[in-house]
Design an enzyme around this catalytic site. Structure first.
Site, PDB file in Angstrom:
ATOM      1  N   SER A  55      14.981   5.250  20.177  1.00  0.00           N
ATOM      2  CA  SER A  55      14.648   5.766  21.367  1.00  0.00           C
ATOM      3  C   SER A  55      14.869   7.387  21.022  1.00  0.00           C
ATOM      4  O   SER A  55      14.582   7.942  20.217  1.00  0.00           O
ATOM      5  CB  SER A  55      15.337   5.166  22.640  1.00  0.00           C
ATOM      6  OG  SER A  55      14.964   5.613  23.677  1.00  0.00           O
TER       7      SER A  55
ATOM      8  N   ASP B 161       5.009  -0.127  23.474  1.00  0.00           N
ATOM      9  CA  ASP B 161       6.415   0.711  24.118  1.00  0.00           C
ATOM     10  C   ASP B 161       5.922   1.044  25.254  1.00  0.00           C
ATOM     11  O   ASP B 161       5.246   2.285  25.257  1.00  0.00           O
ATOM     12  CB  ASP B 161       7.033   1.364  22.997  1.00  0.00           C
ATOM     13  CG  ASP B 161       8.514   1.651  23.315  1.00  0.00           C
ATOM     14  OD1 ASP B 161       8.701   1.687  24.295  1.00  0.00           O
ATOM     15  OD2 ASP B 161       9.330   1.698  22.241  1.00  0.00           O
TER      16      ASP B 161
ATOM     17  N   HIS C 260      11.352  -2.304  23.394  1.00  0.00           N
ATOM     18  CA  HIS C 260      11.947  -1.175  22.931  1.00  0.00           C
ATOM     19  C   HIS C 260      13.106  -1.301  22.188  1.00  0.00           C
ATOM     20  O   HIS C 260      13.986  -1.999  22.554  1.00  0.00           O
ATOM     21  CB  HIS C 260      12.374  -0.291  24.207  1.00  0.00           C
ATOM     22  CG  HIS C 260      12.751   1.226  24.028  1.00  0.00           C
ATOM     23  ND1 HIS C 260      11.998   2.290  23.462  1.00  0.00           N
ATOM     24  CD2 HIS C 260      14.073   1.862  24.631  1.00  0.00           C
ATOM     25  CE1 HIS C 260      12.478   3.187  23.590  1.00  0.00           C
ATOM     26  NE2 HIS C 260      13.857   3.091  24.087  1.00  0.00           N
TER      27      HIS C 260
END
Length: 530
Positions: A234, A459, A488
């Protein structure tokens, strides 16, 4: 990026010749991508040399950190301002667990960042103590090293509001009904920015992604590693991209998973708007799944009926918070876990199903404010403060309310699930009381080994286009796409097509000759009733 009130866009995961690597000057690729100039370059070189000499005083972790033996903890000293390396210092908390294989199998340390900004990586060594099978082979070869980035947790934590006030609820409905509602939210955002300046103003100018990347290079040196092995998820992918830009010759192996779009024009205002669109897509995916299993959940047998039930639930919670604690904001904070992670699909559906069947307890327990989340340095208030501080400091944000209002009003019409919540979370950046820099031009075209990029096609938190963009910017990188999937954090899912390539890369430095497309991991199914 991980969010709860938090990336944003919320969600949301890290080697031994000594001094030669530490003394190598940080190299920017062609085009002088590195911000800050020679002063920061000299500062990080000096700080890394000092760290290489000092090492890390590893000890048993403090009892209240929740990190049991054989995990060890320590601190690395870094400059607050790399342009002034002899000035004020701050401490970065790190932890580690040694490789589980032989001395001959050991390949050094791997450092991890889970995202945020504001996420702590200190639980990374627990992948070894809990015997996570996906990481067993890597654990034989590497020490697993986690850290709290500057401002996070045990690393000189920052704060913007009283943690007790931060967790109180129910909070205002993020979807405004009127201009008056917007004025209230604007004041809250302005007051939050002022609180950040009042409580942590001395740190705010230095809470940037490039500074955290410099901190990583100092940690690398303190570990006694010539080159860095790094896994970023991320926001950690943006941190990894920035590190690769500033220190391409210091990278040994790097995996970036669920990628933030690093284009300068995306950081961070546009990235959050893009996220609103992607969240709606994944929310729609989940509604189809819920409808498919209507026999288990009894929520609705079409996505349209599921959506209607969601709107009814929101309206009921707005009129009268569920259990006196769960209003629309708390519902969204809980339900957005489903677009984030497939692993949350059944949990969210089960709690909702129970509510519709007359049992409010599971939904209240899952979504109500956690009043105990104020203790120590890992409270959600700290994570939210760091998220805001880093995103506000990394880029120059729009200051015109008319632009925020126009963009988010337009998006909300077609993408209502997250849009206004996302806007309010980021609005403090419009009145930020500290310097905002121009985003780094991420990229490296020489000196960087192949970087492995892993991305799910659908995502929500970090849309697929971000992986494509980073792939273009990091020459020689390889992109693994998980098709028809959207969780994710791809490397935490069981998918042999991906898992085997991650192991081959970390253990042997092996990448495919071309980019790879993998099928999706297994879709969740309703849990059998006991």
């Amino acid at each position: 990026m991980r969010r709860t009130a938090i990336f944003g866009a919320t969600g949301g995961v890290v080697t031994g010749v000594l001094i030669a690597g530490a003394l190598a000057a940080p190299a920017a690729s062609a085009g002088q991508r590195a911000p800050g100039g020679d002063a920061e370059a000299r500062g990080v070189k000096l700080a890394a040399a000092r760290a290489a000499k000092a090492g890390i005083d590893w000890r048993d972790c403090p009892a209240d950190w929740g990190l049991e033996k054989p995990i060890q903890c320590g601190f690395v000293s870094v400059p607050l301002d790399y342009a002034k390396p002899n000035g004020r210092k701050i401490k970065i908390a790190v932890d580690r667990i040694g490789n589980t294989g032989t001395a001959e199998e050991r390949q050094g340390s791997v450092l991890y960042n889970p995202g945020g900004p504001g996420g702590s990586g200190m639980r990374f060594p627990k992948r070894v103590t809990t015997k996570n099978p996906l990481w067993a082979k890597t654990a034989k070869a590497y020490d697993f090293v986690g850290f709290d980035p500057r401002g996070v947790g045990h690393s000189t934590p920052i704060s913007c509001v009283d943690p007790q006030e931060f967790v109180k609820g129910p909070k205002l409905d993020p979807v405004p009904d009127s201009e008056a509602d917007k004025r209230v939210q604007r004041k809250l955002a302005k007051d939050y920015a002022a609180g950040c300046k009042k409580r942590s103003g001395w740190m705010l100018p230095h809470m940037t992604t490039p500074n955290t990347a410099r901190d990583i290079d100092v940690i690398r040196a303190a570990l006694g590693e010539k080159k860095l092995n790094f896994i970023g998820v991320s926001y950690g992918t943006y941190l990894g991209g920035v590190y690769a830009t500033l220190f391409p010759t210091h990278v040994r192996r790097m995996i970036v998973d669920s990628v933030v779009n690093p284009a300068q024009e995306k950081i961070w205002y546009q990235a959050n708007l893009d996220q609103d669109v992607a969240f709606e897509m994944r929310w729609n995916d989940w509604k189809k799944w819920v409808a498919k299993y209507d026999a288990a959940y009894h929520i609705g047998d079409t996505p349209e009926k599921v959506q209607k039930q969601w709107e009814t639930l929101r309206a009921a919670a707005k009129k009268k918070p569920i259990g006196g604690k769960v209003g629309p904001a708390e519902l969204l904070a809980f339900f957005q876990n489903a677009p984030y992670y497939d692993s949350a699909w059944t949990e969210v559906a089960q709690a909702w199903s129970a509510y519709l069947a007359g049992d409010e307890k599971p939904l209240i327990e899952a979504a109500a404010p956690d009043m105990s989340d104020t203790k120590g340095n890992i409270a959600s208030e700290n994570g939210n403060a760091v998220y805001t501080a880093v995103e506000c400091a990394d880029a120059k944000w729009p200051t015109s309310w008319s632009r925020w209002n126009r963009d988010n009003t337009r998006l909300h019409k077609d993408y209502p699930f997250l849009t206004w919540s996302n806007a309010w979370m980021n609005l403090p950046c419009a009145t930020w009381g500290a310097p905002q820099q121009t985003p780094l031009d991420v990229g490296a075209d020489k000196g960087l080994p192949p970087v492995l990029i892993v991305q799910a096609e659908r995502d929500a938190a970090t849309p697929y286009e971000g992986a494509v963009e980073l792939h273009k910017r990091l020459k020689g990188s390889r992109l693994i796409t998980e098709k028809d999937a959207g969780s994710h954090g791809v490397t935490t899912e069981i998918n042999p097509c991906i898992n085997e390539r991650v192991d081959a890369y970390l253990l042997k430095g092996k990448v495919d000759a071309k980019d790879v497309t993998c099928g999706p991991h297994a879709t969740p199914k309703p849990e059998a009733k006991k």
